[in-house]
Design a protein around this motif. Structure first.
Motif, mmCIF file in Angstrom:
data_model
loop_
_atom_site.group_PDB
_atom_site.id
_atom_site.type_symbol
_atom_site.label_atom_id
_atom_site.label_comp_id
_atom_site.label_asym_id
_atom_site.label_seq_id
_atom_site.Cartn_x
_atom_site.Cartn_y
_atom_site.Cartn_z
ATOM 1 N N GLN A 151 20.614 -15.596 20.870
ATOM 2 C CA GLN A 151 21.807 -14.733 20.836
ATOM 3 C C GLN A 151 22.680 -14.889 22.075
ATOM 4 O OE1 GLN A 151 21.176 -10.642 19.679
ATOM 5 N NE2 GLN A 151 19.754 -11.278 18.072
ATOM 6 N N CYS A 152 22.085 -14.723 23.257
ATOM 7 C CA CYS A 152 22.907 -14.763 24.467
ATOM 8 C C CYS A 152 22.790 -16.083 25.216
ATOM 9 C CB CYS A 152 22.560 -13.597 25.395
ATOM 10 S SG CYS A 152 20.934 -13.784 26.158
ATOM 11 N N GLY A 153 21.794 -16.907 24.844
ATOM 12 C CA GLY A 153 21.679 -18.204 25.480
ATOM 13 C C GLY A 153 20.968 -18.194 26.820
ATOM 14 N N LYS A 154 20.439 -17.064 27.197
ATOM 15 C CA LYS A 154 19.747 -17.006 28.486
ATOM 16 C C LYS A 154 18.449 -17.822 28.457
ATOM 17 C CE LYS A 154 17.564 -14.106 31.864
ATOM 18 N NZ LYS A 154 17.426 -12.837 32.549
ATOM 19 N N ASP A 155 18.149 -18.466 29.572
ATOM 20 C CA ASP A 155 16.892 -19.185 29.699
ATOM 21 C C ASP A 155 15.770 -18.170 29.839
ATOM 22 O OD1 ASP A 155 14.705 -20.695 30.354
ATOM 23 O OD2 ASP A 155 15.778 -21.991 31.754
ATOM 24 N N LEU A 156 14.960 -18.053 28.813
ATOM 25 C CA LEU A 156 13.939 -17.003 28.782
ATOM 26 C C LEU A 156 12.763 -17.297 29.721
ATOM 27 C CD1 LEU A 156 14.013 -16.249 24.954
ATOM 28 C CD2 LEU A 156 15.115 -14.981 26.811
ATOM 29 N N ASN A 157 12.721 -18.510 30.293
ATOM 30 C CA ASN A 157 11.710 -18.790 31.309
ATOM 31 C C ASN A 157 12.014 -18.013 32.587
ATOM 32 O OD1 ASN A 157 10.193 -20.900 29.870
ATOM 33 N ND2 ASN A 157 12.114 -22.022 30.036
ATOM 34 N N GLU A 158 13.273 -17.649 32.755
ATOM 35 C CA GLU A 158 13.683 -16.944 33.966
ATOM 36 C C GLU A 158 13.576 -15.435 33.796
ATOM 37 O OE1 GLU A 158 17.585 -18.429 34.569
ATOM 38 O OE2 GLU A 158 16.878 -20.456 35.064
ATOM 39 N N GLY A 159 13.170 -14.998 32.641
ATOM 40 C CA GLY A 159 13.029 -13.568 32.406
ATOM 41 C C GLY A 159 13.650 -13.194 31.084
ATOM 42 N N LYS A 160 13.322 -11.991 30.636
ATOM 43 C CA LYS A 160 13.823 -11.548 29.337
ATOM 44 C C LYS A 160 15.287 -11.156 29.423
ATOM 45 C CE LYS A 160 9.721 -10.395 26.857
ATOM 46 N NZ LYS A 160 8.996 -9.477 26.008
ATOM 47 N N CYS A 161 15.948 -11.188 28.304
ATOM 48 C CA CYS A 161 17.334 -10.759 28.259
ATOM 49 C C CYS A 161 17.373 -9.383 27.599
ATOM 50 C CB CYS A 161 18.178 -11.752 27.475
ATOM 51 S SG CYS A 161 17.579 -11.971 25.788
ATOM 52 N N ASP A 162 18.567 -8.863 27.396
ATOM 53 C CA ASP A 162 18.688 -7.511 26.863
ATOM 54 C C ASP A 162 18.899 -7.488 25.355
ATOM 55 O OD1 ASP A 162 18.385 -6.490 29.393
ATOM 56 O OD2 ASP A 162 20.523 -6.685 29.824
#
Ligand SMILES: [Zn+2]
Ligand SMILES: [Zn+2]
Length: 183
Positions: A151-162
């Protein structure tokens, strides 16, 4: 990478050993960008076996590609066993009746023997082909890479997104919708 087979061409069983270390520029193949981050090394030998020259050896190189899940750059070592056959291209077409000659040629082609002109066998293509075949289809930056949030494209290795996808695998969720729709 090329080998001159002049000194062994008339010696059955004659052998030339070689070791090439070459820097290859960035190549673009079928839209897939290959980025070499080490020289390409090819260790091997050419053996004269009558009309055919056998090229055998091991090619190795490091490339940089992207993780299949999070797209971060990954360095991969690839290694390939090379086993190829070459024959000298026949000089011109001075032979008169074509039929016998053609049959002979067909046999060679069926055995997948590549032709070379002059006394030099060029090895770049076979080395590249063999390395490409040895490339892993899917590369991950680490075991269990979490990938990017769809959805937001955040790298989930760096932590969870919202985003509120929680534990539901989005693909499974889509499949569920599809099945329900059809059912
Ligand atoms: Zn990754
Ligand atoms: Zn997200």
């Amino acid at each position: 990478m090329e080998v001159n087979i002049g000194e062994i061409k008339d010696i059955r069983g004659g052998e030339i050993r070689f070791r090439f270390v070459e820097d290859w520029a960035e190549l673009d193949l079928d839209g897939q960008s290959l980025h070499w981050v080490s020289p390409v090394v090819f260790n091997g030998r050419v053996t004269a076996a009558g009309e055919v020259f056998l090229v055998r050896g091991t090619a190795a190189a490091d490339i940089e590609t992207s993780c299949a899940r999070c797209l971060s750059p990954v360095r991969v070592s690839i290694k390939a066993d090379v086993d190829e056959r070459f024959r000298m291209a026949s000089h011109g077409s001075s032979t008169n009746s074509a039929s016998d000659q053609d049959d002979e040629d067909d046999d060679w082609y069926q055995e997948d023997v590549q032709e070379f002109r002059g006394l030099t066998i060029h090895l770049d293509d076979v080395v590249l082909e063999n390395l490409l075949v040895s490339m892993p289809v899917k590369v991950l930056c680490r075991e269990g890479c979490q990938g990017l949030c769809p959805q937001c494209g955040k790298d989930l290795n760096e932590g969870k997104c919202d985003c509120a996808i929680d534990d539901i695998n989005p693909r499974m969720a889509q499949l569920g919708l599809l099945l329900n729709g059809r059912g």
